[in-house]
Design a protein around this motif. Structure first.
Motif, mmCIF file in Angstrom:
data_model
loop_
_atom_site.group_PDB
_atom_site.id
_atom_site.type_symbol
_atom_site.label_atom_id
_atom_site.label_comp_id
_atom_site.label_asym_id
_atom_site.label_seq_id
_atom_site.Cartn_x
_atom_site.Cartn_y
_atom_site.Cartn_z
ATOM 1 N N ALA A 78 0.812 -1.223 0.000
ATOM 2 C CA ALA A 78 0.000 0.000 0.000
ATOM 3 C C ALA A 78 0.842 1.267 0.000
ATOM 4 C CB ALA A 78 -0.940 0.009 1.205
ATOM 5 N N ILE A 79 2.075 1.167 0.481
ATOM 6 C CA ILE A 79 2.916 2.362 0.606
ATOM 7 C C ILE A 79 3.586 2.743 -0.711
ATOM 8 C CG2 ILE A 79 5.173 1.388 1.181
ATOM 9 C CD1 ILE A 79 5.243 3.335 3.573
ATOM 10 N N VAL A 80 3.552 1.844 -1.698
ATOM 11 C CA VAL A 80 4.251 2.113 -2.962
ATOM 12 C C VAL A 80 3.652 3.325 -3.676
ATOM 13 C CG1 VAL A 80 4.776 1.206 -5.254
ATOM 14 C CG2 VAL A 80 4.943 -0.281 -3.254
ATOM 15 N N ALA A 81 2.326 3.378 -3.784
ATOM 16 C CA ALA A 81 1.678 4.464 -4.524
ATOM 17 C C ALA A 81 1.963 5.840 -3.916
ATOM 18 C CB ALA A 81 0.175 4.214 -4.628
ATOM 19 N N PRO A 82 1.733 6.064 -2.607
ATOM 20 C CA PRO A 82 2.060 7.384 -2.046
ATOM 21 C C PRO A 82 3.540 7.728 -2.119
ATOM 22 C CG PRO A 82 1.405 5.860 -0.318
ATOM 23 C CD PRO A 82 1.076 5.210 -1.610
ATOM 24 N N ALA A 83 4.405 6.726 -1.982
ATOM 25 C CA ALA A 83 5.850 6.987 -2.075
ATOM 26 C C ALA A 83 6.213 7.449 -3.483
ATOM 27 C CB ALA A 83 6.634 5.742 -1.707
ATOM 28 N N CYS A 84 5.628 6.823 -4.497
ATOM 29 C CA CYS A 84 5.911 7.212 -5.882
ATOM 30 C C CYS A 84 5.330 8.586 -6.199
ATOM 31 C CB CYS A 84 5.355 6.171 -6.850
ATOM 32 S SG CYS A 84 6.277 4.614 -6.849
ATOM 33 N N LEU A 85 4.152 8.888 -5.625
ATOM 34 C CA LEU A 85 3.546 10.211 -5.841
ATOM 35 C C LEU A 85 4.431 11.309 -5.253
ATOM 36 C CD1 LEU A 85 1.176 11.997 -6.732
ATOM 37 C CD2 LEU A 85 0.103 11.527 -4.505
ATOM 38 N N ALA A 86 4.885 11.104 -4.015
ATOM 39 C CA ALA A 86 5.773 12.093 -3.390
ATOM 40 C C ALA A 86 7.086 12.200 -4.155
ATOM 41 C CB ALA A 86 6.027 11.714 -1.936
ATOM 42 N N GLY A 87 7.613 11.064 -4.589
ATOM 43 C CA GLY A 87 8.858 11.081 -5.348
ATOM 44 C C GLY A 87 8.722 11.793 -6.675
ATOM 45 N N THR A 88 7.584 11.589 -7.344
ATOM 46 C CA THR A 88 7.340 12.267 -8.625
ATOM 47 C C THR A 88 7.294 13.783 -8.438
ATOM 48 O OG1 THR A 88 6.090 10.368 -9.455
ATOM 49 C CG2 THR A 88 5.725 12.483 -10.549
ATOM 50 N N PHE A 89 6.625 14.219 -7.378
ATOM 51 C CA PHE A 89 6.537 15.662 -7.095
ATOM 52 C C PHE A 89 7.923 16.252 -6.838
ATOM 53 C CE2 PHE A 89 6.423 19.029 -3.899
ATOM 54 C CZ PHE A 89 5.624 19.972 -4.538
ATOM 55 N N LEU A 90 8.704 15.587 -6.015
ATOM 56 C CA LEU A 90 10.028 16.103 -5.671
ATOM 57 C C LEU A 90 10.965 16.091 -6.881
ATOM 58 C CD1 LEU A 90 10.509 14.425 -2.175
ATOM 59 C CD2 LEU A 90 9.950 16.814 -2.654
ATOM 60 N N CYS A 91 10.859 15.026 -7.702
ATOM 61 C CA CYS A 91 11.710 14.955 -8.894
ATOM 62 C C CYS A 91 11.335 16.045 -9.899
ATOM 63 C CB CYS A 91 11.580 13.585 -9.547
ATOM 64 S SG CYS A 91 12.412 12.279 -8.622
ATOM 65 N N GLY A 92 10.028 16.287 -10.056
ATOM 66 C CA GLY A 92 9.572 17.357 -10.951
ATOM 67 C C GLY A 92 10.058 18.712 -10.476
ATOM 68 N N LYS A 93 9.985 18.928 -9.168
ATOM 69 C CA LYS A 93 10.452 20.184 -8.587
ATOM 70 C C LYS A 93 11.952 20.345 -8.801
ATOM 71 C CE LYS A 93 9.508 23.778 -5.874
ATOM 72 N NZ LYS A 93 8.540 24.832 -6.242
ATOM 73 N N GLY A 94 12.696 19.268 -8.548
ATOM 74 C CA GLY A 94 14.142 19.330 -8.718
ATOM 75 C C GLY A 94 14.540 19.524 -10.167
ATOM 76 N N LEU A 95 13.802 18.885 -11.091
ATOM 77 C CA LEU A 95 14.114 19.013 -12.518
ATOM 78 C C LEU A 95 13.922 20.454 -12.983
ATOM 79 C CD1 LEU A 95 14.897 17.527 -15.109
ATOM 80 C CD2 LEU A 95 12.455 17.117 -15.508
ATOM 81 N N LYS A 96 12.855 21.107 -12.511
ATOM 82 C CA LYS A 96 12.614 22.504 -12.898
ATOM 83 C C LYS A 96 13.687 23.432 -12.331
ATOM 84 C CE LYS A 96 8.266 22.294 -11.613
ATOM 85 N NZ LYS A 96 6.866 22.684 -11.289
ATOM 86 N N LEU A 97 14.130 23.151 -11.111
ATOM 87 C CA LEU A 97 15.198 23.967 -10.528
ATOM 88 C C LEU A 97 16.514 23.758 -11.281
ATOM 89 C CD1 LEU A 97 14.496 23.489 -6.699
ATOM 90 C CD2 LEU A 97 14.214 25.597 -8.029
ATOM 91 N N PHE A 98 16.778 22.498 -11.654
ATOM 92 C CA PHE A 98 18.022 22.184 -12.364
ATOM 93 C C PHE A 98 18.058 22.847 -13.740
ATOM 94 C CE2 PHE A 98 20.365 19.387 -15.296
ATOM 95 C CZ PHE A 98 21.621 19.429 -14.706
ATOM 96 N N LEU A 99 16.898 22.877 -14.421
ATOM 97 C CA LEU A 99 16.832 23.477 -15.761
ATOM 98 C C LEU A 99 16.542 24.975 -15.719
ATOM 99 C CD1 LEU A 99 14.793 20.687 -17.616
ATOM 100 C CD2 LEU A 99 17.269 21.074 -17.676
ATOM 101 N N GLY A 100 16.339 25.502 -14.519
ATOM 102 C CA GLY A 100 16.051 26.930 -14.385
ATOM 103 C C GLY A 100 14.692 27.329 -14.937
#
Length: 316
Positions: free
Chosen positions: A174-196
């Motif tokens: 059951a924890i896989v889905a929320p973990a992936c959702l949080a990870g997707t959000f953080l990765c998207g945020k980090g990708l935008k910061l990395f690309l400016g």
């Protein structure tokens, strides 16, 4: 008007994205686990076998087998596990032993059958492609044999459901889905910061968000399948190592499941070819996903465990 509403919604989401993410993750986790938090009101009603308008009862023999399995697997509080007569052809389970609702294990009525008495199978009507299975035909006799398990195989099949719940496997899946959702959000945020792109045009930020979402969805599929694979193998391994007889029963259990699926594949025609692989595994592989742990692999795993146990016994 619609554009203005979307603009306001976008601003609100941007302002409250962290609390919204937390609520979404908790909601996903709760939704995935609700089936196991209230097993009697959900799982049991869905899988319960009925006979003549009433829930079918387990025989004294199967209740005794269930209690023996609980003792063999080291269940300290037997009140946390309850059994009922289930529809289908092999055991199912849900719940968590450490919650007030406890756990429920569904035992199919074909476990009533023995090599001498097939009443638990032939007394039931099974319809495939609109035709009732003739238990006296060659296919019916083969299917009956595939649905008849020895006491060792029955104990293993029940034991793997018990240890699956003992390991808190429902929580892990059951924890896989929320973990992936949080990870997707953080990765998207980090990708935008990395690309400016954080202060950049909305169209570029949207493309970045869509890319992160697609990657997150793919990662979820792979992670969920890997988790199910790991939990299934862990339950099989733990149930098989209870004793040599359990390991032997596990090999028989999966051998007969594969045999049953091959028979059903032939009886069901085109639909069977879509549902079962020629080996008897459930649902052939879909692209990059393996939606179910292959029965062939699970059987081979138990064959190796049985060999190890026999070798240990021989060297002792």
């Amino acid at each position: 008007m619609a554009v203005q509403f979307l603009w306001k919604a976008s601003l609100w989401l941007k302002k409250h994205k962290i609390p919204l993410l937390a609520v979404s993750c908790v909601g996903l986790f709760g939704a995935n686990l609700s089936y196991h938090v209230f097993p009697e009101q959900t799982f049991k009603l869905l899988h319960e076998c009925w006979s003549e308008g009433q829930p079918a009862d387990l025989s004294q023999r199967l209740c005794g087998v269930f209690q023996d399995v609980l003792q063999d697997t080291g269940v300290k509080s037997t009140d946390s596990f309850r059994a009922f007569a289930a529809s289908g052809f092999h055991p199912v389970s849900a719940g968590m032993p450490w919650l007030p609702a406890g756990s429920w294990v569904g035992i199919p009525l074909n476990f009533e059958s023995t090599a001498e008495d097939k009443k638990g199978i032939v007394n039931h009507v099974v319809v495939i492609n609109g035709k009732e299975v003739d238990w006296k035909s060659n296919e019916g006799i083969a299917l009956t044999e595939a649905l008849t398990f020895s006491l060792e195989a029955q104990k293993f099949a029940i034991a793997r459901e018990v240890v699956y719940l003992q390991n808190s496997s429902p929580v892990a899946s059951a924890i896989v889905a929320p973990a992936c959702l949080a990870g997707t959000f953080l990765c998207g945020k980090g990708l935008k910061l990395f690309l400016g792109l954080s202060p950049g045009p909305m169209i570029l930020r949207s493309i970045c968000n869509l890319t992160a979402a697609a990657a997150g969805l793919m990662y979820y599929y792979v992670s969920y399948d890997a988790m199910i694979y790991h939990l299934d193998c862990k339950a099989d391994r733990k149930a098989a190592t209870v004793s040599k007889s359990y390991a032997r029963g596990g090999v028989e259990f999966y051998d007969k499941i594969l045999s049953r699926n091959r028979i059903l594949r032939g009886l069901m025609g085109k639909q069977g070819m879509k549902m079962y692989a020629p080996s008897g595994n459930l649902f052939p592989r879909h692209w990059f996903r393996i939606k179910y742990t292959p029965y062939t692999y699970r059987r081979d795993l138990l064959v190796n465990i049985l060999r190890e146990l026999q070798a240990q016994e021989g060297s002792a």
